[in-house]
Design a protein around this motif. Structure first.
Motif, PDB file in Angstrom:
ATOM      1  N   PRO A 143      -0.868 -11.198  -3.045  1.00 15.39           N
ATOM      2  CA  PRO A 143       0.205 -10.213  -2.838  1.00 15.39           C
ATOM      3  C   PRO A 143       0.339  -9.194  -3.960  1.00 15.39           C
ATOM      4  O   PRO A 143       0.910  -8.127  -3.753  1.00 15.39           O
ATOM      5  CB  PRO A 143       1.471 -11.083  -2.722  1.00 15.39           C
ATOM      6  CG  PRO A 143       1.103 -12.390  -3.360  1.00 15.39           C
ATOM      7  CD  PRO A 143      -0.350 -12.580  -3.111  1.00 15.39           C
ATOM      8  N   GLN A 144      -0.170  -9.498  -5.139  1.00 14.37           N
ATOM      9  CA  GLN A 144      -0.099  -8.531  -6.238  1.00 14.37           C
ATOM     10  C   GLN A 144      -0.932  -7.285  -5.967  1.00 14.37           C
ATOM     11  O   GLN A 144      -0.766  -6.265  -6.643  1.00 14.37           O
ATOM     12  CB  GLN A 144      -0.524  -9.176  -7.565  1.00 14.37           C
ATOM     13  CG  GLN A 144      -1.978  -9.552  -7.670  1.00 14.37           C
ATOM     14  CD  GLN A 144      -2.255 -10.975  -7.190  1.00 14.37           C
ATOM     15  OE1 GLN A 144      -1.548 -11.487  -6.314  1.00 14.37           O
ATOM     16  NE2 GLN A 144      -3.276 -11.616  -7.765  1.00 14.37           N
ATOM     17  N   PHE A 145      -1.818  -7.371  -4.987  1.00 14.00           N
ATOM     18  CA  PHE A 145      -2.643  -6.214  -4.618  1.00 14.00           C
ATOM     19  C   PHE A 145      -2.149  -5.560  -3.329  1.00 14.00           C
ATOM     20  O   PHE A 145      -2.891  -4.787  -2.711  1.00 14.00           O
ATOM     21  CB  PHE A 145      -4.105  -6.639  -4.443  1.00 14.00           C
ATOM     22  CG  PHE A 145      -4.815  -6.924  -5.744  1.00 14.00           C
ATOM     23  CD1 PHE A 145      -5.342  -5.883  -6.481  1.00 14.00           C
ATOM     24  CD2 PHE A 145      -4.926  -8.220  -6.218  1.00 14.00           C
ATOM     25  CE1 PHE A 145      -5.994  -6.131  -7.679  1.00 14.00           C
ATOM     26  CE2 PHE A 145      -5.581  -8.486  -7.421  1.00 14.00           C
ATOM     27  CZ  PHE A 145      -6.113  -7.426  -8.147  1.00 14.00           C
ATOM     28  N   ARG A 146      -0.903  -5.821  -2.953  1.00 16.08           N
ATOM     29  CA  ARG A 146      -0.372  -5.228  -1.723  1.00 16.08           C
ATOM     30  C   ARG A 146      -0.436  -3.701  -1.770  1.00 16.08           C
ATOM     31  O   ARG A 146      -0.672  -3.047  -0.754  1.00 16.08           O
ATOM     32  CB  ARG A 146       1.070  -5.682  -1.481  1.00 16.08           C
ATOM     33  CG  ARG A 146       1.638  -5.075  -0.208  1.00 16.08           C
ATOM     34  CD  ARG A 146       2.996  -5.614   0.192  1.00 16.08           C
ATOM     35  NE  ARG A 146       3.491  -4.921   1.376  1.00 16.08           N
ATOM     36  CZ  ARG A 146       3.093  -5.142   2.614  1.00 16.08           C
ATOM     37  NH1 ARG A 146       2.205  -6.085   2.867  1.00 16.08           N
ATOM     38  NH2 ARG A 146       3.577  -4.441   3.617  1.00 16.08           N
ATOM     39  N   TRP A 147      -0.240  -3.129  -2.940  1.00 14.16           N
ATOM     40  CA  TRP A 147      -0.299  -1.667  -3.075  1.00 14.16           C
ATOM     41  C   TRP A 147      -1.655  -1.121  -2.612  1.00 14.16           C
ATOM     42  O   TRP A 147      -1.737  -0.039  -2.027  1.00 14.16           O
ATOM     43  CB  TRP A 147      -0.037  -1.253  -4.522  1.00 14.16           C
ATOM     44  CG  TRP A 147      -1.044  -1.807  -5.509  1.00 14.16           C
ATOM     45  CD1 TRP A 147      -0.987  -3.002  -6.156  1.00 14.16           C
ATOM     46  CD2 TRP A 147      -2.263  -1.187  -5.928  1.00 14.16           C
ATOM     47  NE1 TRP A 147      -2.097  -3.179  -6.958  1.00 14.16           N
ATOM     48  CE2 TRP A 147      -2.892  -2.082  -6.850  1.00 14.16           C
ATOM     49  CE3 TRP A 147      -2.882   0.027  -5.639  1.00 14.16           C
ATOM     50  CZ2 TRP A 147      -4.114  -1.776  -7.458  1.00 14.16           C
ATOM     51  CZ3 TRP A 147      -4.100   0.321  -6.243  1.00 14.16           C
ATOM     52  CH2 TRP A 147      -4.692  -0.572  -7.148  1.00 14.16           C
ATOM     53  N   LEU A 148      -2.724  -1.894  -2.864  1.00 18.11           N
ATOM     54  CA  LEU A 148      -4.053  -1.474  -2.441  1.00 18.11           C
ATOM     55  C   LEU A 148      -4.173  -1.543  -0.912  1.00 18.11           C
ATOM     56  O   LEU A 148      -4.798  -0.675  -0.292  1.00 18.11           O
ATOM     57  CB  LEU A 148      -5.109  -2.364  -3.109  1.00 18.11           C
ATOM     58  CG  LEU A 148      -6.561  -1.897  -3.056  1.00 18.11           C
ATOM     59  CD1 LEU A 148      -6.720  -0.560  -3.764  1.00 18.11           C
ATOM     60  CD2 LEU A 148      -7.476  -2.951  -3.705  1.00 18.11           C
ATOM     61  N   ALA A 149      -3.558  -2.567  -0.321  1.00 19.56           N
ATOM     62  CA  ALA A 149      -3.563  -2.694   1.137  1.00 19.56           C
ATOM     63  C   ALA A 149      -2.792  -1.544   1.779  1.00 19.56           C
ATOM     64  O   ALA A 149      -3.174  -1.037   2.844  1.00 19.56           O
ATOM     65  CB  ALA A 149      -2.960  -4.034   1.557  1.00 19.56           C
ATOM     66  N   VAL A 150      -1.713  -1.118   1.136  1.00 20.64           N
ATOM     67  CA  VAL A 150      -0.910  -0.002   1.659  1.00 20.64           C
ATOM     68  C   VAL A 150      -1.718   1.300   1.617  1.00 20.64           C
ATOM     69  O   VAL A 150      -1.723   2.081   2.573  1.00 20.64           O
ATOM     70  CB  VAL A 150       0.398   0.143   0.863  1.00 20.64           C
ATOM     71  CG1 VAL A 150       1.109   1.451   1.217  1.00 20.64           C
ATOM     72  CG2 VAL A 150       1.313  -1.043   1.124  1.00 20.64           C
ATOM     73  N   ILE A 151      -2.418   1.540   0.518  1.00 18.41           N
ATOM     74  CA  ILE A 151      -3.272   2.735   0.420  1.00 18.41           C
ATOM     75  C   ILE A 151      -4.324   2.719   1.520  1.00 18.41           C
ATOM     76  O   ILE A 151      -4.557   3.727   2.202  1.00 18.41           O
ATOM     77  CB  ILE A 151      -3.945   2.817  -0.969  1.00 18.41           C
ATOM     78  CG1 ILE A 151      -2.908   3.091  -2.054  1.00 18.41           C
ATOM     79  CG2 ILE A 151      -5.036   3.900  -0.980  1.00 18.41           C
ATOM     80  CD1 ILE A 151      -3.473   3.058  -3.466  1.00 18.41           C
ATOM     81  N   VAL A 419     -11.486   8.013   0.563  1.00 16.22           N
ATOM     82  CA  VAL A 419     -10.651   7.075  -0.202  1.00 16.22           C
ATOM     83  C   VAL A 419     -10.690   5.695   0.441  1.00 16.22           C
ATOM     84  O   VAL A 419     -10.788   4.669  -0.240  1.00 16.22           O
ATOM     85  CB  VAL A 419      -9.198   7.591  -0.288  1.00 16.22           C
ATOM     86  CG1 VAL A 419      -8.306   6.571  -0.999  1.00 16.22           C
ATOM     87  CG2 VAL A 419      -9.146   8.931  -1.014  1.00 16.22           C
ATOM     88  N   LEU A 420     -10.611   5.672   1.762  1.00 22.71           N
ATOM     89  CA  LEU A 420     -10.679   4.423   2.520  1.00 22.71           C
ATOM     90  C   LEU A 420     -11.945   3.644   2.169  1.00 22.71           C
ATOM     91  O   LEU A 420     -11.909   2.426   1.921  1.00 22.71           O
ATOM     92  CB  LEU A 420     -10.661   4.751   4.011  1.00 22.71           C
ATOM     93  CG  LEU A 420     -10.769   3.605   5.016  1.00 22.71           C
ATOM     94  CD1 LEU A 420      -9.415   2.960   5.192  1.00 22.71           C
ATOM     95  CD2 LEU A 420     -11.275   4.121   6.361  1.00 22.71           C
ATOM     96  N   LEU A 425     -14.956  -0.740  -0.502  1.00 20.57           N
ATOM     97  CA  LEU A 425     -16.049  -1.198  -1.362  1.00 20.57           C
ATOM     98  C   LEU A 425     -15.520  -2.008  -2.537  1.00 20.57           C
ATOM     99  O   LEU A 425     -16.142  -2.995  -2.955  1.00 20.57           O
ATOM    100  CB  LEU A 425     -16.856   0.001  -1.860  1.00 20.57           C
ATOM    101  CG  LEU A 425     -17.708   0.710  -0.797  1.00 20.57           C
ATOM    102  CD1 LEU A 425     -18.344   1.962  -1.378  1.00 20.57           C
ATOM    103  CD2 LEU A 425     -18.785  -0.220  -0.257  1.00 20.57           C
ATOM    104  N   LEU A 426     -14.376  -1.601  -3.074  1.00 22.63           N
ATOM    105  CA  LEU A 426     -13.764  -2.370  -4.160  1.00 22.63           C
ATOM    106  C   LEU A 426     -13.398  -3.768  -3.679  1.00 22.63           C
ATOM    107  O   LEU A 426     -13.638  -4.770  -4.383  1.00 22.63           O
ATOM    108  CB  LEU A 426     -12.513  -1.633  -4.659  1.00 22.63           C
ATOM    109  CG  LEU A 426     -11.702  -2.329  -5.765  1.00 22.63           C
ATOM    110  CD1 LEU A 426     -12.557  -2.481  -7.022  1.00 22.63           C
ATOM    111  CD2 LEU A 426     -10.438  -1.534  -6.079  1.00 22.63           C
ATOM    112  N   VAL A 427     -12.854  -3.859  -2.477  1.00 19.96           N
ATOM    113  CA  VAL A 427     -12.478  -5.158  -1.901  1.00 19.96           C
ATOM    114  C   VAL A 427     -13.713  -6.023  -1.679  1.00 19.96           C
ATOM    115  O   VAL A 427     -13.715  -7.225  -1.991  1.00 19.96           O
ATOM    116  CB  VAL A 427     -11.714  -4.954  -0.572  1.00 19.96           C
ATOM    117  CG1 VAL A 427     -11.452  -6.302   0.110  1.00 19.96           C
ATOM    118  CG2 VAL A 427     -10.404  -4.221  -0.822  1.00 19.96           C
ATOM    119  N   ILE A 428     -14.778  -5.421  -1.137  1.00 25.68           N
ATOM    120  CA  ILE A 428     -16.015  -6.182  -0.915  1.00 25.68           C
ATOM    121  C   ILE A 428     -16.553  -6.729  -2.232  1.00 25.68           C
ATOM    122  O   ILE A 428     -16.966  -7.893  -2.315  1.00 25.68           O
ATOM    123  CB  ILE A 428     -17.083  -5.301  -0.237  1.00 25.68           C
ATOM    124  CG1 ILE A 428     -16.636  -4.863   1.149  1.00 25.68           C
ATOM    125  CG2 ILE A 428     -18.409  -6.069  -0.118  1.00 25.68           C
ATOM    126  CD1 ILE A 428     -17.587  -3.878   1.815  1.00 25.68           C
TER     127      ILE A 428
END
Length: 475
Positions: A143-151, A419-420, A425-428
């Motif tokens: 959940p600390q990376f929720r901001w990345l999911a929102v982007i 950006v998407l 790629l960062l997530v992968i």
């Protein structure tokens, strides 16, 4: 407005301009090596998904085959007709070779990103699943990376849900007007109504529609290309040699030589097959499969179909015709493909191509809609939000069809997709060890003689996976 266009233009330059394509290619090569050329090792298994015997028998669930066809329907669009034509014109015939190369590398990237999406999918109701990079971020990274999911979710809605659907509506209406003389208003109304009927049925109706539309459009377009090739079979070896020679600068068709071919081939190939862009995993996660890697293999096959098969059809139609002019300016890709077909087969072919464009674009619209809906549920889960979004898509498709100039409002689409892709790629990269773990599990079961590997949730107790999503019915 000028200020916004400048900002998004800068974002586009920073992504598609110089960073994204090299990163996608390099990362795809890394995944290929790190996984032991997984796309080639499991190539034979890819064709198993076409058999209904290897799919869910429950009609209420999304099978691996249906998820494949929804994905193919989304990947295969205007880029396979207009995009390939533009790439060959600006980059020369060698662009086709680099499209093939990036597709082979992208197959590995797609396998990994879709397997990760499958692992972290969530069960919604009795017969549905939701997943994708946003949920992989929330449940795989925390959940600390929720901001990345929102982007990610905002970019997916803006690019695919809104912008690309306007462009698809414009493509369909333009093709119908040019070839059949039907006013944009009527084709826009028909397209909006048809889109509404499908998208208001949700992912299940989208899957059932794709199960019919995609085989017709793919097989129909392939049959047309095969007819062209058979009628000009003596020229095919020369076309192959031209593609290879131009790809490596032995022959130069346009200014820039090998560099132009490489740049255009990689760009158009990645844009067409979407490997690594973070779109297809949203659909991959909807399927009921026994193991995440199974759907990864299936989605890798989708990249193969899109680029190696469909894009190659367009390339040979253009290169075997006598209309193509290397380096021509202000090229309309659809017109070039259409005129090439007419020169090869006669006037009837332009109507056939119009029908193909209609199917290609319509399948992309319903695919793009689902991507937007899935991203929307990450931000808002209320039924009202989904209803408003569905109505907005119908309006956007209609406006894009009847007012071609209106598509300029969606100038943010390509930058947002850039950006998407970077977020995906960062997530992968962050979850790549998990993907390797899945691969070892899958390969280990195959070596042990298990024909259809099965995920055991207990083996992944340290991860936040939905055990209900992996509690498959007894066979």
């Amino acid at each position: 407005m000028d200020f916004l266009e400048m900002i998004f233009g800068k974002i586009g330059d920073l992504t598609w301009g110089w960073s994204l394509i090299p990163i996608l290619v390099v990362f795809g090569c890394f995944i290929t090596l790190a996984t032991g050329f997984v796309q080639f090792r499991y190539f034979g298994r890819m064709f198993r998904v076409l058999s209904r015997a290897n799919n869910s028998a429950d009609p209420n669930r999304i099978s691996a085959r249906e998820a494949l066809l929804v994905s193919v329907g989304g990947r295969v669009g205007g880029g396979n007709i207009a995009g390939v034509a533009v790439a060959i014109t600006l980059g020369g015939p060698g662009a086709v070779f680099w499209m093939w190369a990036v597709a082979l590398v992208g197959m590995a990237t797609s396998l990994v990103e879709c397997s990760i999406a499958q692992l972290f999918k969530r069960k919604v109701g009795e017969h549905s699943f939701r997943g994708g990079p946003a949920r992989a971020i929330l449940h795989g990274l925390g959940p600390q990376f929720r901001w990345l999911a929102v982007i990610y979710a905002i970019c997916l809605i803006a690019a695919f849900g809104l912008g690309f659907n306007a462009f698809q509506g414009n493509t369909v209406a333009g093709a119908i007007q040019d070839s059949l003389g039907i006013d944009r208003l009527w084709s826009g109304i028909a397209l909006a109504i048809a889109s509404g009927i499908i998208i208001f049925g949700g992912i299940h109706r989208i899957a059932k529609a794709s199960d019919v539309i995609v085989p017709i459009m793919a097989v129909g377009y392939l049959a047309l290309a095969l007819l062209v090739i058979l009628l000009h079979i003596a020229e095919v070896p020369h076309v192959f040699m031209t593609i290879v020679n131009n790809a490596f600068g032995i022959e130069q068709a346009v200014g820039g030589g090998m560099g132009a071919a490489l740049a255009q081939g990689l760009r158009r190939g990645l844009f067409s097959n979407e490997a690594g862009l973070g779109s297809a995993p949203n659909v991959a996660a909807t399927a009921e499969v026994r193991h995440p890697i199974s759907q990864g293999i299936t989605q890798s096959f989708s990249v193969f179909i899109d680029t190696i098969v469909i894009c190659s059809c367009t390339a040979f139609i253009i290169l075997l015709g006598d209309v193509y002019v290397p380096g021509a300016e202000n090229i309309d890709g659809v017109v070039l493909t259409q005129q090439s077909l007419v020169s090869l087969l006669g006037g009837w072919a332009q109507y056939y191509l119009t029908a193909a464009i209609l199917l290609f674009s319509f399948s992309s619209i319903i695919y793009n809609y689902y991507l937007g809906e899935n991203a929307l549920t990450v931000l808002w889960k209320t039924p009202v939000a989904i209803l408003v979004f569905r109505m907005a898509i119908i309006v956007i498709v209609f406006v894009g069809a009847v007012a071609p100039g209106a598509t300029s409002v969606f100038f943010f689409s390509d930058p947002m997709m850039g950006v998407l892709a970077l977020v995906n790629l960062l997530v992968i990269m962050m979850l790549f060890p998990v993907a390797l773990r899945l691969l070892r599990d899958f390969h280990g079961q195959l070596k042990a003689g298990v024909d259809r590997p099965l995920l055991n949730p207990d083996d992944y107790a340290d991860l936040d996976i939905d055990r209900e999503a992996w509690r498959l019915p007894a066979e």
